[in-house]
Scaffold this motif. Sequence first.
Motif, PDB file in Angstrom:
ATOM      1  N   ILE A 125      35.258  23.609  34.105  1.00  0.00           N
ATOM      2  CA  ILE A 125      34.583  24.084  35.323  1.00  0.00           C
ATOM      3  C   ILE A 125      33.094  23.834  35.100  1.00  0.00           C
ATOM      4  N   LEU A 126      32.660  22.633  35.464  1.00  0.00           N
ATOM      5  CA  LEU A 126      31.275  22.261  35.211  1.00  0.00           C
ATOM      6  C   LEU A 126      30.382  22.857  36.288  1.00  0.00           C
ATOM      7  N   GLU A 127      29.202  23.324  35.896  1.00  0.00           N
ATOM      8  CA  GLU A 127      28.289  24.016  36.816  1.00  0.00           C
ATOM      9  C   GLU A 127      29.044  25.119  37.575  1.00  0.00           C
ATOM     10  N   PRO A 128      29.542  26.113  36.852  1.00  0.00           N
ATOM     11  CA  PRO A 128      30.400  27.129  37.485  1.00  0.00           C
ATOM     12  C   PRO A 128      29.655  27.995  38.501  1.00  0.00           C
ATOM     13  N   LEU A 129      30.330  28.202  39.633  1.00  0.00           N
ATOM     14  CA  LEU A 129      29.811  29.074  40.687  1.00  0.00           C
ATOM     15  C   LEU A 129      30.717  30.289  40.812  1.00  0.00           C
ATOM     16  N   LEU A 130      30.119  31.444  41.024  1.00  0.00           N
ATOM     17  CA  LEU A 130      30.880  32.681  41.226  1.00  0.00           C
ATOM     18  C   LEU A 130      31.116  32.874  42.722  1.00  0.00           C
ATOM     19  N   LEU A 131      32.377  32.882  43.125  1.00  0.00           N
ATOM     20  CA  LEU A 131      32.710  33.005  44.547  1.00  0.00           C
ATOM     21  C   LEU A 131      32.841  34.464  44.970  1.00  0.00           C
ATOM     22  N   GLN A 132      33.543  35.231  44.163  1.00  0.00           N
ATOM     23  CA  GLN A 132      33.765  36.634  44.528  1.00  0.00           C
ATOM     24  C   GLN A 132      34.069  37.450  43.281  1.00  0.00           C
ATOM     25  N   SER A 133      33.884  38.760  43.432  1.00  0.00           N
ATOM     26  CA  SER A 133      34.232  39.696  42.364  1.00  0.00           C
ATOM     27  C   SER A 133      34.984  40.861  42.985  1.00  0.00           C
ATOM     28  N   MET A 134      35.897  41.413  42.211  1.00  0.00           N
ATOM     29  CA  MET A 134      36.653  42.584  42.674  1.00  0.00           C
ATOM     30  C   MET A 134      36.815  43.564  41.521  1.00  0.00           C
ATOM     31  N   TYR A 135      36.687  44.844  41.850  1.00  0.00           N
ATOM     32  CA  TYR A 135      37.033  45.897  40.908  1.00  0.00           C
ATOM     33  C   TYR A 135      38.319  46.525  41.433  1.00  0.00           C
ATOM     34  N   ILE A 136      39.383  46.427  40.653  1.00  0.00           N
ATOM     35  CA  ILE A 136      40.702  46.856  41.131  1.00  0.00           C
ATOM     36  C   ILE A 136      41.150  48.081  40.329  1.00  0.00           C
ATOM     37  N   CYS A 137      41.461  49.167  41.041  1.00  0.00           N
ATOM     38  CA  CYS A 137      41.737  50.448  40.366  1.00  0.00           C
ATOM     39  C   CYS A 137      43.206  50.638  40.000  1.00  0.00           C
ATOM     40  N   LYS A 138      44.129  50.140  40.824  1.00  0.00           N
ATOM     41  CA  LYS A 138      45.568  50.374  40.603  1.00  0.00           C
ATOM     42  C   LYS A 138      45.779  51.833  40.195  1.00  0.00           C
ATOM     43  N   GLN A 139      45.590  52.690  41.173  1.00  0.00           N
ATOM     44  CA  GLN A 139      45.543  54.135  40.923  1.00  0.00           C
ATOM     45  C   GLN A 139      46.871  54.696  40.409  1.00  0.00           C
ATOM     46  N   PRO A 140      46.812  55.776  39.618  1.00  0.00           N
ATOM     47  CA  PRO A 140      48.039  56.438  39.170  1.00  0.00           C
ATOM     48  C   PRO A 140      48.891  56.876  40.368  1.00  0.00           C
ATOM     49  N   PHE A 141      50.170  56.738  40.291  1.00  0.00           N
ATOM     50  CA  PHE A 141      51.181  57.193  41.256  1.00  0.00           C
ATOM     51  C   PHE A 141      51.180  56.411  42.592  1.00  0.00           C
ATOM     52  N   ILE A 142      50.001  55.956  43.062  1.00  0.00           N
ATOM     53  CA  ILE A 142      49.946  55.340  44.397  1.00  0.00           C
ATOM     54  C   ILE A 142      49.453  53.886  44.368  1.00  0.00           C
ATOM     55  N   GLY A 143      49.193  53.335  43.185  1.00  0.00           N
ATOM     56  CA  GLY A 143      48.682  51.950  43.112  1.00  0.00           C
ATOM     57  C   GLY A 143      49.682  50.995  43.749  1.00  0.00           C
ATOM     58  N   GLY A 144      49.254  50.299  44.792  1.00  0.00           N
ATOM     59  CA  GLY A 144      50.183  49.475  45.569  1.00  0.00           C
ATOM     60  C   GLY A 144      50.536  48.163  44.885  1.00  0.00           C
ATOM     61  N   GLU A 145      51.707  47.616  45.263  1.00  0.00           N
ATOM     62  CA  GLU A 145      52.116  46.298  44.777  1.00  0.00           C
ATOM     63  C   GLU A 145      51.235  45.215  45.391  1.00  0.00           C
ATOM     64  N   VAL A 146      50.932  44.200  44.616  1.00  0.00           N
ATOM     65  CA  VAL A 146      50.329  42.973  45.156  1.00  0.00           C
ATOM     66  C   VAL A 146      51.414  41.914  45.045  1.00  0.00           C
ATOM     67  N   SER A 147      51.921  41.476  46.192  1.00  0.00           N
ATOM     68  CA  SER A 147      53.084  40.590  46.179  1.00  0.00           C
ATOM     69  C   SER A 147      52.707  39.212  45.640  1.00  0.00           C
ATOM     70  N   CYS A 148      53.724  38.435  45.322  1.00  0.00           N
ATOM     71  CA  CYS A 148      53.511  37.136  44.680  1.00  0.00           C
ATOM     72  C   CYS A 148      52.662  36.221  45.573  1.00  0.00           C
ATOM     73  N   HIS A 149      51.646  35.641  44.979  1.00  0.00           N
ATOM     74  CA  HIS A 149      50.740  34.768  45.738  1.00  0.00           C
ATOM     75  C   HIS A 149      50.061  33.786  44.793  1.00  0.00           C
ATOM     76  N   GLN A 150      49.409  32.787  45.392  1.00  0.00           N
ATOM     77  CA  GLN A 150      48.526  31.874  44.665  1.00  0.00           C
ATOM     78  C   GLN A 150      47.104  32.154  45.147  1.00  0.00           C
ATOM     79  N   ASP A 151      46.154  32.216  44.234  1.00  0.00           N
ATOM     80  CA  ASP A 151      44.784  32.536  44.652  1.00  0.00           C
ATOM     81  C   ASP A 151      44.208  31.460  45.577  1.00  0.00           C
ATOM     82  N   SER A 152      44.704  30.233  45.461  1.00  0.00           N
ATOM     83  CA  SER A 152      44.222  29.160  46.345  1.00  0.00           C
ATOM     84  C   SER A 152      44.564  29.429  47.808  1.00  0.00           C
ATOM     85  N   THR A 153      45.524  30.308  48.048  1.00  0.00           N
ATOM     86  CA  THR A 153      45.832  30.696  49.423  1.00  0.00           C
ATOM     87  C   THR A 153      44.604  31.307  50.094  1.00  0.00           C
TER      88      THR A 153
END
Length: 281
Positions: A125-153
């Motif tokens: 990854i030459l000359e890398p650019l940062l597109l986005q950032s996420m802080y993901i909590c996946k909380q106890p008892f209620i952390g939701g499923e993230v269904s199967c996906h490709q990030d390129s979607t």
Amino acid sequence: MLSITQKNHYQAQGFLIINDFFSHMDCITLIDRAHTLINEFDDEGLRTIFSASNPYHERNRYFLESGEDIRFFFEENAFTSEGNLKKDKLLSINKIGHALHDLDPVFSEFSQQSTLYELCQDLCILEPLLLQSMYICKQPFIGGEVSCHQDSTYLFVEPHPVTGFWFALEDATLENGCLWAIPGGHHGLLKQRMVLDEVLGTRNVVYDPTPWDLEKMHPLPVKRGSLIVLHGLLPHMSKENKSSHSRHAYTLHLMSANDRYAADNWLQLATGKSFSAIRKP
Ligand code: FE2
């Protein structure tokens, strides 16, 4: 930074786990900072739910304009039927996104560490650019499923797909919703794209409607301090967190400045702005 074996593994499997990539002190620093941001967040009127299975949020301006801001998305099961939070805000947020790396000094410093630049060189990854950032909590008892996906979607880049960095700030286990992936699944084609739509906000363009073969999924449990590198075409997911332990993670998505970022990706910067480069050490 990477051995030949690690590079070969990434090319063959589409993911790479690097244990002890960052320190436990870094984990504590980022978790503390996220707690501060959540505590300071005034949620009155801004209770946007993030749900991968019910993507109502996709049509929401709060989500669509979060690429240049620090915004907060709640877990789907965080609310009572009357719309009140069942628990404290700290235990109700699903994720924070999507410009922590640009706007918050603590997350920016972590995202600009020289080891990331060096890793990007090894990943071509030459000359890398940062597109986005996420802080993901996946909380106890209620952390939701993230269904199967490709990030390129969600972040379509040509000719080399987007790359994801997934930093485990807490141990990610089978119980609290670790990542799962289909090893080698990145050799397949992109199944669908989410593109901007003037009326709907976003819409999905489906290239291949066949469902993912979830039997091929392998769990990727990791200790805190680990980094998982994810190829943009790798099918991956995480299950619900029904345990009493949270599963905090920080993610970055990157591309090379030499590649093309699609003009109809949901995340667009205001005219004249460009994505931040990871500074050369
Ligand atoms: Fe993902």
